[in-house]
Design an enzyme around this catalytic site. Sequence first.
Site, PDB file in Angstrom:
ATOM      1  N   ASN A  41       0.941  -1.321  -0.107  1.00 28.25           N
ATOM      2  CA  ASN A  41      -0.149  -0.021  -0.039  1.00 28.25           C
ATOM      3  C   ASN A  41       1.169   1.324   0.150  1.00 28.25           C
ATOM      4  O   ASN A  41       1.901   1.279   0.778  1.00 28.25           O
ATOM      5  CB  ASN A  41      -0.917   0.034   1.134  1.00 28.25           C
ATOM      6  CG  ASN A  41      -1.911  -1.209   1.449  1.00 28.25           C
ATOM      7  OD1 ASN A  41      -2.034  -1.712   0.204  1.00 28.25           O
ATOM      8  ND2 ASN A  41      -2.430  -1.384   2.689  1.00 28.25           N
ATOM      9  N   HIS A  89       6.062  -0.598  -2.665  1.00 29.25           N
ATOM     10  CA  HIS A  89       5.353  -0.106  -3.947  1.00 29.25           C
ATOM     11  C   HIS A  89       5.482   1.762  -3.628  1.00 29.25           C
ATOM     12  O   HIS A  89       4.865   2.116  -4.365  1.00 29.25           O
ATOM     13  CB  HIS A  89       3.800  -0.518  -4.354  1.00 29.25           C
ATOM     14  CG  HIS A  89       3.864  -1.693  -4.729  1.00 29.25           C
ATOM     15  ND1 HIS A  89       2.774  -2.525  -4.649  1.00 29.25           N
ATOM     16  CD2 HIS A  89       4.923  -2.753  -5.100  1.00 29.25           C
ATOM     17  CE1 HIS A  89       2.935  -3.865  -5.284  1.00 29.25           C
ATOM     18  NE2 HIS A  89       4.245  -4.085  -5.327  1.00 29.25           N
ATOM     19  N   GLY A 115      -5.488  -9.212   3.005  1.00 28.34           N
ATOM     20  CA  GLY A 115      -5.817  -8.300   2.182  1.00 28.34           C
ATOM     21  C   GLY A 115      -5.249  -8.009   0.858  1.00 28.34           C
ATOM     22  O   GLY A 115      -5.264  -6.837   0.388  1.00 28.34           O
TER      23      GLY A 115
END
Length: 230
Positions: free
Chosen positions: A92, A109, A175
């Site tokens: 995230n 990321h 998730g």
Amino acid sequence: MGQYRNIVVLTGAGISAESGINTFRDNNGLWENHRIEDVATPEAFQRDPVLVQKFYNLRRAGLKEVVPNNAHKALAEFEKSFSGDFLLVTQNVDDLHDRAGNEKLIHMHGELLKSHCTTTGQVHRQSDDISSDSRCLCCNTTTLRPHIVWFGEMPLQMEAIYSALETCDLFISIGTSGNVYPAAGFVEVANQAGARTVEINLEPSRGADAFAEAVIGPASIKVPEFLSSL
Ligand code: APR
């Protein structure tokens, strides 16, 4: 908890969903009404820098409207109470893990709240919009881009991530849909290390078969439950 010495946790968009940040693959493959290849590739940035900067400016501004949920908080409390090695790797680009208080944290990321200068490669804090005349602190040029790893680019700190995975005894994936490599392959490295592998997700992910265990349900409930069972 005493039975584990080296825990690696991987998180994806699903952990921030209940804080109000949209996941990537829930809306017919569109991310906030854009095709991923129109906003999240180096080619997109070359083609239409204004659109790409605007897209990330909106995501960055949106962080002011959201707060960490119970899943983020439980991971931060867990890190504080755990005496072994712990690493949280997130895909995230939001700052909810940071705000919850995790310290051993890798944003593989990138981060919305950072920019980098494409001239020097230096990374800067970025709390406001980036525009075509934003100047960087390092060389005063207008060559800032969001500090985001786009498709086709190399994720960050991979050496540190693999070295933790290769020695972990518990790997928890939370998730993430398991569509994007290299993150989707981390479970295999943990399996090879002999780790217990657990997926916590709203539904079985694409790579669900690679995990020894699955916990199905919303992260804000299942993550605190699972961590307190350790
Ligand atoms: N609790 C747990 N899981 C949830 C929840 C929730 N409340 N809400 C959604 N999920 C799950 C979805 O079922 C889905 O499997 O989270 C997953 C989110 O998947 P994606 O949207 O594909 O996000 P992610 O796996 O993080 O994407 C990986 O792709 O676009 C790129 O770089 C971007 O980091 C991103 C990467």
